[in-house]
Design a protein around this motif. Sequence first.
Motif, PDB file in Angstrom:
ATOM      1  N   ARG A  72      49.318  30.494  38.606  1.00  0.00           N
ATOM      2  CA  ARG A  72      47.869  30.529  38.442  1.00  0.00           C
ATOM      3  C   ARG A  72      47.260  30.095  39.777  1.00  0.00           C
ATOM      4  O   ARG A  72      47.459  28.960  40.218  1.00  0.00           O
ATOM      5  N   TYR A 103      44.523  45.993  36.276  1.00  0.00           N
ATOM      6  CA  TYR A 103      44.911  44.588  36.408  1.00  0.00           C
ATOM      7  C   TYR A 103      43.707  43.683  36.696  1.00  0.00           C
ATOM      8  O   TYR A 103      43.860  42.563  37.159  1.00  0.00           O
ATOM      9  N   THR A 158      47.895  35.071  37.325  1.00  0.00           N
ATOM     10  CA  THR A 158      46.455  35.250  37.509  1.00  0.00           C
ATOM     11  C   THR A 158      45.975  34.540  38.768  1.00  0.00           C
ATOM     12  O   THR A 158      46.317  33.379  39.012  1.00  0.00           O
ATOM     13  N   TYR A 214      47.213  39.696  37.696  1.00  0.00           N
ATOM     14  CA  TYR A 214      45.826  39.958  37.313  1.00  0.00           C
ATOM     15  C   TYR A 214      44.861  39.097  38.131  1.00  0.00           C
ATOM     16  O   TYR A 214      45.221  38.034  38.626  1.00  0.00           O
ATOM     17  N   SER A 215      43.623  39.581  38.251  1.00  0.00           N
ATOM     18  CA  SER A 215      42.622  38.832  39.022  1.00  0.00           C
ATOM     19  C   SER A 215      41.223  39.331  38.703  1.00  0.00           C
ATOM     20  O   SER A 215      41.046  40.431  38.168  1.00  0.00           O
ATOM     21  N   ASN A 216      40.236  38.525  39.064  1.00  0.00           N
ATOM     22  CA  ASN A 216      38.837  38.970  38.975  1.00  0.00           C
ATOM     23  C   ASN A 216      38.451  39.816  40.176  1.00  0.00           C
ATOM     24  O   ASN A 216      37.360  40.383  40.213  1.00  0.00           O
ATOM     25  N   LEU A 243      40.929  41.301  35.310  1.00  0.00           N
ATOM     26  CA  LEU A 243      40.853  40.457  34.121  1.00  0.00           C
ATOM     27  C   LEU A 243      39.797  40.964  33.149  1.00  0.00           C
ATOM     28  O   LEU A 243      38.672  41.269  33.547  1.00  0.00           O
ATOM     29  N   SER A 294      43.050  33.635  31.527  1.00  0.00           N
ATOM     30  CA  SER A 294      44.112  34.139  32.402  1.00  0.00           C
ATOM     31  C   SER A 294      45.089  35.025  31.643  1.00  0.00           C
ATOM     32  O   SER A 294      45.268  34.889  30.432  1.00  0.00           O
ATOM     33  N   GLN A 295      45.726  35.920  32.378  1.00  0.00           N
ATOM     34  CA  GLN A 295      46.763  36.797  31.849  1.00  0.00           C
ATOM     35  C   GLN A 295      47.962  36.738  32.781  1.00  0.00           C
ATOM     36  O   GLN A 295      47.842  37.094  33.956  1.00  0.00           O
TER      37      GLN A 295
END
Length: 515
Positions: free
Chosen positions: A346, A379, A391, A370-372, A381, A387-388
């Motif tokens: 994370r 991928y 992240t 994954y991310s913003n 979010l 979170s996945q």
Amino acid sequence: MTIQVLIKPNTFFDSVSLMSLSTKANQIEGVEQAIIAMGTEMNKEVIRNVGLMTSEVEEAKTSDLMIVVKAESDELCENAFVGINELLTKKNSAAVGKGEVKYSTISSAASAIPEANFAVISVNGAYAAREAKKALENDLHVMLFSDNVSLEDEIELKKLAHEKGLLMMGPDCGTAIINNVGLAFANAVRKGSIGVVGASGTGSQEMSVRIHEFGGGISQLIGTGGRDLSEKVGGMMMLDGIRALEADEATKVIVLVSKPPAPSVEDKICEQIKQCTKPVVVWFIGGNEEKVTKAGGHFAKMSKEAALKAVLLTGADESKINKKALNIPLVNEVRAKLTSDQKYIRGLFCGGTLCDEAMYTAMEKFDNVYSNIQKNPDYLLKDINVSQEHTFIDFGDDEFTQGKPHPMIDPSTRIARFKQEAKDPSVGVIVMDFVLGFGSHEDPVGVMLPHIIEAKQQAEQEGRHLEILGYILGTELDPQNYQEQIDKLVASGATHASSSQNAGLLAREFVVKGE
């Protein structure tokens, strides 16, 4: 719960100052939430969205300063106003003490100081383009810190600047070093012969800091704003920045820094590199090595690699440079402590490019990252608050800063997320950056310490090891004490990474299974 409002008519503070003041106001005892902002419609919308709207706020004019406080009682609100007024008074007194003179317009300032050739603009986005245009029309180079400027305005401003032979850095340009003076978020580094053009604030900071660490120095650091290398803007400021450094006698080597550029813009940059008579190092995260090398540039996959190449191109002795190789014994030690269920990283970052570098590093070995700020929509979010698997979060992205100071100033949003992630038994490592320098929090590690200690103790009680990895972006010349920040981090039980590049590599290798 009580909400009280104080309106100060015709009182202006720039957005950088207001971010800092809001952060300090929220630290006043008894305050649940405080917002200090100019009375623009955009700021009112933010106040409305967080449930603090009142009739006084609705009636405030754009030239008015709004102070909104939420606390348990009227008395606590009133105490907060006293504290906030003290902060405002100190701010004004400091300006007077420095002999600062205030001008009501850019034109009047330019007229009063005819030798000036540079303007730093930090106003609400609704007015930023107008003020930037005025500065350019007065033959001033511009650093536009403000965001929320339309793409059309950005293109118009950069075309005007290009025609006049001026720099138009921004909008949303957070970092620059011009003639050894750091602007906005910048680190204190030695002067030297390496020029940087960066479409990323923290990426440019990281580059300047690593160059400094390897014994080099910065001639100029020119920011472009984050959208410059998009298809529509076309890299106008980066192209002009390369030309400016090409013409600068003090610059011997040029470094380009960016998150993934649009392919067509990358082609334009490579064409400019072909024409450049000076060595050009290119660190475009996820960039095309073949394109860069074919153009005669020096491709770098990661940040430390780019800084090292630049310093060596100035003629430095490689044998005298401490490259701080990855600590493989540490990797093996941490892997042995993590259970088979602790599979995920994370990443909680203040810097967008630092986040990107760590994320791309993880993507080399994992396909569930994954991310913003992921470019691949598959991928991205679904919910930035959840979170996945692996992240990586950029807390400086607009989704997190709307109505709040940048996390380099106010870490509260990241602290809340850290507590959440630390409880997840599937997490093996939490990696974070701590950015020092001008404009940043005065003690970024210190405010995180109690939460790090608590999280590690809680994990231990639950029978698991939680690896917390921190990277401190800074130099021994920064206003915060660099070594003291490292010492605090290590004393908390966290691991210190020596660079952004090493932070990403360590985080990834800690959770790799079966190697």
